[in-house]
Design a protein around this motif. Structure first.
Motif, mmCIF file in Angstrom:
data_model
loop_
_atom_site.group_PDB
_atom_site.id
_atom_site.type_symbol
_atom_site.label_atom_id
_atom_site.label_comp_id
_atom_site.label_asym_id
_atom_site.label_seq_id
_atom_site.Cartn_x
_atom_site.Cartn_y
_atom_site.Cartn_z
ATOM 1 N N ASP A 28 -23.978 6.435 18.525
ATOM 2 C CA ASP A 28 -24.125 6.368 19.984
ATOM 3 C C ASP A 28 -22.777 6.245 20.674
ATOM 4 O O ASP A 28 -22.511 6.914 21.671
ATOM 5 N N ARG A 29 -21.911 5.390 20.147
ATOM 6 C CA ARG A 29 -20.592 5.204 20.746
ATOM 7 C C ARG A 29 -19.770 6.489 20.658
ATOM 8 O O ARG A 29 -19.119 6.900 21.628
ATOM 9 N N VAL A 30 -19.836 7.160 19.503
ATOM 10 C CA VAL A 30 -19.103 8.411 19.336
ATOM 11 C C VAL A 30 -19.605 9.449 20.336
ATOM 12 O O VAL A 30 -18.810 10.120 21.000
ATOM 13 N N ASN A 31 -20.921 9.568 20.473
ATOM 14 C CA ASN A 31 -21.486 10.513 21.446
ATOM 15 C C ASN A 31 -20.975 10.250 22.855
ATOM 16 O O ASN A 31 -20.559 11.168 23.555
ATOM 17 N N GLU A 32 -21.032 9.005 23.279
ATOM 18 C CA GLU A 32 -20.599 8.655 24.638
ATOM 19 C C GLU A 32 -19.126 8.958 24.854
ATOM 20 O O GLU A 32 -18.750 9.523 25.882
ATOM 21 N N GLN A 33 -18.289 8.569 23.917
ATOM 22 C CA GLN A 33 -16.848 8.782 24.067
ATOM 23 C C GLN A 33 -16.488 10.263 24.027
ATOM 24 O O GLN A 33 -15.604 10.704 24.762
ATOM 25 N N LEU A 34 -17.152 11.036 23.174
ATOM 26 C CA LEU A 34 -16.846 12.459 23.108
ATOM 27 C C LEU A 34 -17.280 13.180 24.378
ATOM 28 O O LEU A 34 -16.598 14.109 24.822
ATOM 29 N N ALA A 94 -9.602 12.922 20.476
ATOM 30 C CA ALA A 94 -10.852 12.235 20.143
ATOM 31 C C ALA A 94 -10.593 10.953 19.361
ATOM 32 O O ALA A 94 -11.213 9.921 19.624
ATOM 33 N N VAL A 95 -9.672 11.006 18.410
ATOM 34 C CA VAL A 95 -9.329 9.822 17.612
ATOM 35 C C VAL A 95 -8.815 8.711 18.521
ATOM 36 O O VAL A 95 -9.204 7.550 18.389
ATOM 37 N N ASP A 96 -7.953 9.057 19.471
ATOM 38 C CA ASP A 96 -7.436 8.055 20.411
ATOM 39 C C ASP A 96 -8.542 7.513 21.309
ATOM 40 O O ASP A 96 -8.625 6.311 21.537
ATOM 41 N N ALA A 97 -9.391 8.398 21.829
ATOM 42 C CA ALA A 97 -10.477 7.966 22.724
ATOM 43 C C ALA A 97 -11.444 7.024 22.019
ATOM 44 O O ALA A 97 -12.012 6.127 22.645
ATOM 45 N N LEU A 98 -11.625 7.200 20.722
ATOM 46 C CA LEU A 98 -12.536 6.365 19.945
ATOM 47 C C LEU A 98 -11.845 5.151 19.320
ATOM 48 O O LEU A 98 -12.475 4.380 18.610
ATOM 49 N N ALA A 99 -10.552 5.004 19.597
ATOM 50 C CA ALA A 99 -9.745 3.885 19.076
ATOM 51 C C ALA A 99 -9.715 3.869 17.549
ATOM 52 O O ALA A 99 -9.662 2.813 16.936
ATOM 53 N N TYR A 100 -9.724 5.047 16.942
ATOM 54 C CA TYR A 100 -9.634 5.149 15.490
ATOM 55 C C TYR A 100 -8.189 5.278 15.012
ATOM 56 O O TYR A 100 -7.919 5.172 13.821
ATOM 57 N N SER A 101 -7.263 5.512 15.930
ATOM 58 C CA SER A 101 -5.874 5.733 15.523
ATOM 59 C C SER A 101 -5.255 4.502 14.868
ATOM 60 O O SER A 101 -4.245 4.616 14.183
ATOM 61 N N THR A 102 -5.871 3.336 15.045
ATOM 62 C CA THR A 102 -5.352 2.107 14.430
ATOM 63 C C THR A 102 -5.909 1.870 13.027
ATOM 64 O O THR A 102 -5.474 0.941 12.352
ATOM 65 N N LEU A 103 -6.844 2.700 12.587
ATOM 66 C CA LEU A 103 -7.410 2.531 11.244
ATOM 67 C C LEU A 103 -6.350 2.871 10.202
ATOM 68 O O LEU A 103 -5.726 3.939 10.265
#
Length: 118
Positions: A28-34, A94-103
């Motif tokens: 759900d979060r991925v859908n909203e952010q994308l 997309a990675v930045d918008a989902l805050a995955y760049s810190t993984l």
């Protein structure tokens, strides 16, 4: 209850979700952010696939499903360098918008072959 087997061939990035978070819980979060960044990365979608009850999360651009017992001819070399650069740019947004760049284990985009058992 039946089992469903398939394989996905996609261009994208594997998202190593943190321990204790199930990848499907991110859907759900991925859908909203994308949706929020669709103009900047129109080709980016997501895929949740993997071993039964142990799915993994992927952000993808091109994604083809290959069902069990069939094959599909895929030629990644037909994608131009310019297209790959654009997909890489879109995936980075997309990675930045989902805050995955810190993984810590987030890899670079590339061609993925993902078996799926549901």
């Amino acid at each position: 209850m039946g089992m469903y087997h398939s394989t996905y061939f996609a261009y994208g990035v594997h998202v190593p979700v943190p321990n204790g978070v199930h990848p499907w819980a991110e859907n759900d979060r991925v859908n909203e952010q994308l949706i929020a960044v669709k103009e900047q990365c129109p080709d980016v979608g997501w895929l949740s696939a993997g071993n039964y009850d142990a799915d993994e999360l992927f952000l993808t651009t091109q994604c083809d499903e290959v069902s069990l017992g069939t094959f599909k001819h895929v030629t990644p070399e037909t994608v131009t360098a310019e297209q790959l650069a654009d997909w890489n740019r879109q995936l980075a947004i997309a990675v930045d918008a989902l805050a995955y760049s810190t993984l810590p284990d987030l890899g670079a985009p590339g061609w993925l072959c993902v078996p799926d058992l549901s």
